[in-house]
Design an enzyme around this catalytic site. Structure first.
Site, PDB file in Angstrom:
ATOM      1  N   CYS A  86       0.813  -1.220   0.000  1.00  0.00           N
ATOM      2  CA  CYS A  86       0.000   0.000   0.000  1.00  0.00           C
ATOM      3  C   CYS A  86       0.845   1.269   0.000  1.00  0.00           C
ATOM      4  O   CYS A  86       0.314   2.374   0.099  1.00  0.00           O
ATOM      5  CB  CYS A  86      -0.936  -0.012   1.203  1.00  0.00           C
ATOM      6  SG  CYS A  86      -2.051  -1.436   1.184  1.00  0.00           S
ATOM      7  N   LYS A 127      -8.554  -0.483  10.354  1.00  0.00           N
ATOM      8  CA  LYS A 127      -8.513  -1.479   9.285  1.00  0.00           C
ATOM      9  C   LYS A 127      -7.585  -2.594   9.725  1.00  0.00           C
ATOM     10  O   LYS A 127      -6.391  -2.382   9.938  1.00  0.00           O
ATOM     11  CB  LYS A 127      -8.020  -0.834   7.995  1.00  0.00           C
ATOM     12  CG  LYS A 127      -7.916  -1.824   6.848  1.00  0.00           C
ATOM     13  CD  LYS A 127      -7.543  -1.159   5.555  1.00  0.00           C
ATOM     14  CE  LYS A 127      -7.389  -2.182   4.439  1.00  0.00           C
ATOM     15  NZ  LYS A 127      -7.030  -1.548   3.170  1.00  0.00           N
ATOM     16  N   ARG A 172      -8.580  -9.213  -3.207  1.00  0.00           N
ATOM     17  CA  ARG A 172      -7.258  -9.153  -3.828  1.00  0.00           C
ATOM     18  C   ARG A 172      -7.279  -9.799  -5.207  1.00  0.00           C
ATOM     19  O   ARG A 172      -6.500  -9.433  -6.070  1.00  0.00           O
ATOM     20  CB  ARG A 172      -6.207  -9.732  -2.886  1.00  0.00           C
ATOM     21  CG  ARG A 172      -6.069  -8.804  -1.665  1.00  0.00           C
ATOM     22  CD  ARG A 172      -5.082  -9.284  -0.629  1.00  0.00           C
ATOM     23  NE  ARG A 172      -5.149  -8.405   0.540  1.00  0.00           N
ATOM     24  CZ  ARG A 172      -4.528  -8.626   1.677  1.00  0.00           C
ATOM     25  NH1 ARG A 172      -3.762  -9.697   1.814  1.00  0.00           N
ATOM     26  NH2 ARG A 172      -4.648  -7.777   2.679  1.00  0.00           N
ATOM     27  N   ARG A 174       0.515  -7.607   5.147  1.00  0.00           N
ATOM     28  CA  ARG A 174       0.228  -6.228   5.527  1.00  0.00           C
ATOM     29  C   ARG A 174       0.229  -6.004   7.049  1.00  0.00           C
ATOM     30  O   ARG A 174      -0.258  -4.991   7.531  1.00  0.00           O
ATOM     31  CB  ARG A 174      -1.129  -5.804   4.973  1.00  0.00           C
ATOM     32  CG  ARG A 174      -1.262  -5.935   3.458  1.00  0.00           C
ATOM     33  CD  ARG A 174      -2.252  -4.910   2.929  1.00  0.00           C
ATOM     34  NE  ARG A 174      -2.843  -5.240   1.651  1.00  0.00           N
ATOM     35  CZ  ARG A 174      -2.200  -5.264   0.479  1.00  0.00           C
ATOM     36  NH1 ARG A 174      -0.911  -5.009   0.429  1.00  0.00           N
ATOM     37  NH2 ARG A 174      -2.845  -5.562  -0.633  1.00  0.00           N
ATOM     38  N   GLU A 189      -6.597   4.744  17.045  1.00  0.00           N
ATOM     39  CA  GLU A 189      -6.507   5.055  15.607  1.00  0.00           C
ATOM     40  C   GLU A 189      -7.625   6.008  15.190  1.00  0.00           C
ATOM     41  O   GLU A 189      -7.414   6.950  14.427  1.00  0.00           O
ATOM     42  CB  GLU A 189      -6.629   3.769  14.771  1.00  0.00           C
ATOM     43  CG  GLU A 189      -5.371   2.931  14.706  1.00  0.00           C
ATOM     44  CD  GLU A 189      -4.398   3.444  13.643  1.00  0.00           C
ATOM     45  OE1 GLU A 189      -4.644   4.496  13.045  1.00  0.00           O
ATOM     46  OE2 GLU A 189      -3.366   2.767  13.433  1.00  0.00           O
ATOM     47  N   LYS A 199     -13.173  -1.931   9.641  1.00  0.00           N
ATOM     48  CA  LYS A 199     -13.123  -2.887   8.549  1.00  0.00           C
ATOM     49  C   LYS A 199     -12.237  -4.064   8.926  1.00  0.00           C
ATOM     50  O   LYS A 199     -11.132  -3.837   9.411  1.00  0.00           O
ATOM     51  CB  LYS A 199     -12.565  -2.173   7.320  1.00  0.00           C
ATOM     52  CG  LYS A 199     -12.347  -3.060   6.139  1.00  0.00           C
ATOM     53  CD  LYS A 199     -11.671  -2.304   5.048  1.00  0.00           C
ATOM     54  CE  LYS A 199     -11.299  -3.291   3.976  1.00  0.00           C
ATOM     55  NZ  LYS A 199     -10.420  -2.736   3.008  1.00  0.00           N
ATOM     56  N   TYR A 217     -21.064  -5.180  -0.913  1.00  0.00           N
ATOM     57  CA  TYR A 217     -21.291  -5.681  -2.269  1.00  0.00           C
ATOM     58  C   TYR A 217     -22.727  -6.174  -2.433  1.00  0.00           C
ATOM     59  O   TYR A 217     -23.182  -6.384  -3.547  1.00  0.00           O
ATOM     60  CB  TYR A 217     -20.294  -6.810  -2.583  1.00  0.00           C
ATOM     61  CG  TYR A 217     -18.856  -6.375  -2.362  1.00  0.00           C
ATOM     62  CD1 TYR A 217     -18.203  -5.600  -3.314  1.00  0.00           C
ATOM     63  CD2 TYR A 217     -18.179  -6.684  -1.185  1.00  0.00           C
ATOM     64  CE1 TYR A 217     -16.903  -5.157  -3.102  1.00  0.00           C
ATOM     65  CE2 TYR A 217     -16.876  -6.255  -0.968  1.00  0.00           C
ATOM     66  CZ  TYR A 217     -16.241  -5.488  -1.924  1.00  0.00           C
ATOM     67  OH  TYR A 217     -14.971  -5.051  -1.712  1.00  0.00           O
TER      68      TYR A 217
END
Ligand code: PBG
Length: 325
Positions: free
Chosen positions: A130, A195, A205, A217, A233, A248, A313
């Protein structure tokens, strides 16, 4: 006082009484619909692990959005598949990058539809991380400038909201000040604040072609075991100017959604991610779950936990079902 005087079943005895005492009501206003755009014309490439989701060229995307707008969905979250990847993810912040093109086209055809863009480099870098890789690690401060440039170029293309998802420290502040400096002080930032480094991103991905080519990650996304850290955060992003904060994935983190909503009182988005979608679709495809009931229960649960915005989605199908019911 208790049984036999107290009988909770009295308020469950008919649909109309249940409607009167229902605490959480899902509506089309709750959803943000993710879309994946790619170069080309007339292209629709299905994502195998996400039945119903495809990579669309911009013209196909415009056609598909007709129904999205007709259903009354408030907005979309745009991800892009670049023509080419390189070390520095250049297409992410190029004026004729795929997201910039798609945003201009969508805003021209559907000016009212809210267009939110995912701001990250992972779809655009050859190594799939990222940010900028230096000596085998993602360099935080070198990445900030590129993330900020990406956000500004999205805003310049007409994005209504930018959503940095890279998890670098200080990115919200960097994005905020770059937007302000470029005349976009009116554009909100939706920060992917909490996240997690999650296995549930697997199908995404494939959809975005963004799997890291080495390592993982965990050096920048959060440890799934931590909730107090999520609050830190979130507060940090709010101090840096985030307008909306995000948790998330959603389903394994409903407690975090609840705490973020309760402890901050700020608008909270929750991302019902690719793996959560794929799991429901796969089981439903086998006839092991009633898809409609399961999806509406999942989305209601995320809203009940405290989410103001559910990124999913399932948005389109859920909007159809809600219209019918
Ligand atoms: C990365 C990004 C990811 C998702 C949204 N933005 C993937 C990742 O961090 O690997 C995941 C979305 C999903 O799984 O549905 N910029």
């Amino acid at each position: 006082m208790g049984f036999p005087v107290v009988r909770p079943r009295r308020l469950r005895s008919s649909e109309n009484i249940r409607r009167l005492v229902r605490e959480t009501v899902l509506t089309v206003n709750d959803f943000l619909y993710p879309v994946f755009v790619m170069h080309g014309r007339g292209e629709s490439r299905p994502v195998e692990a996400m039945p119903g989701v495809a990579n669309w060229s911009v013209d196909v995307c415009l056609r598909e959005l007709e129904e999205v707008v007709a259903l009354g969905l408030p907005g979309i979250l745009v991800f892009g598949l670049p023509a080419a990847k390189d070390e520095l993810g250049r297409e992410a912040y190029s004026d004729d990058g795929i997201v910039q093109r798609a945003v201009r086209a969508v805003k021209e055809h559907y000016p009212e539809l809210l267009v939110v863009t995912d701001v990250c480099l992972c779809e655009y870098t050859s190594h799939g991380h990222c940010g900028v890789v230096k000596d085998g690690a993602v360099d935080n401060d070198a990445t900030l400038e590129l993330i900020a440039r990406t956000a500004v170029s999205h805003a310049a293309a007409g994005a209504d909201v930018v959503a940095p998802s890279d998890m670098m420290d200080g990115r919200v502040g960097a994005v905020r000040s770059a937007l302000d400096g470029a005349g976009f002080s009116h554009i909100p930032v939706m920060a992917y604040s909490a996240k997690y480094a999650s296995a549930f991103y697997g199908p995404f991905r494939e959809a975005a072609g963004s799997a890291p080519q080495f390592g993982d990650r965990r050096g920048y996304q959060m440890d799934p075991a931590n909730a107090d850290e999520a609050l830190r955060e979130v507060w940090q992003d709010l101090e840096e100017g985030a307008d909306i904060v995000m948790v998330k994935p959603a389903l394994a983190y409903l407690d975090v959604i609840r705490r973020v909503k309760q402890e901050t009182g700020h608008p909270v988005a929750a991302y019902n991610v690719s793996g959560e979608y794929a799991a429901v679709k796969a089981a439903a495809g086998h006839g092991w779950l009633d898809e409609r009931r399961t999806v509406l229960e999942v989305l209601t649960g995320i809203k009940r936990a405290g989410a103001d915005i559910v990124i999913t989605y399932h948005a389109r199908e859920a909007a159809r079902w809600l219209r019918e019911s």
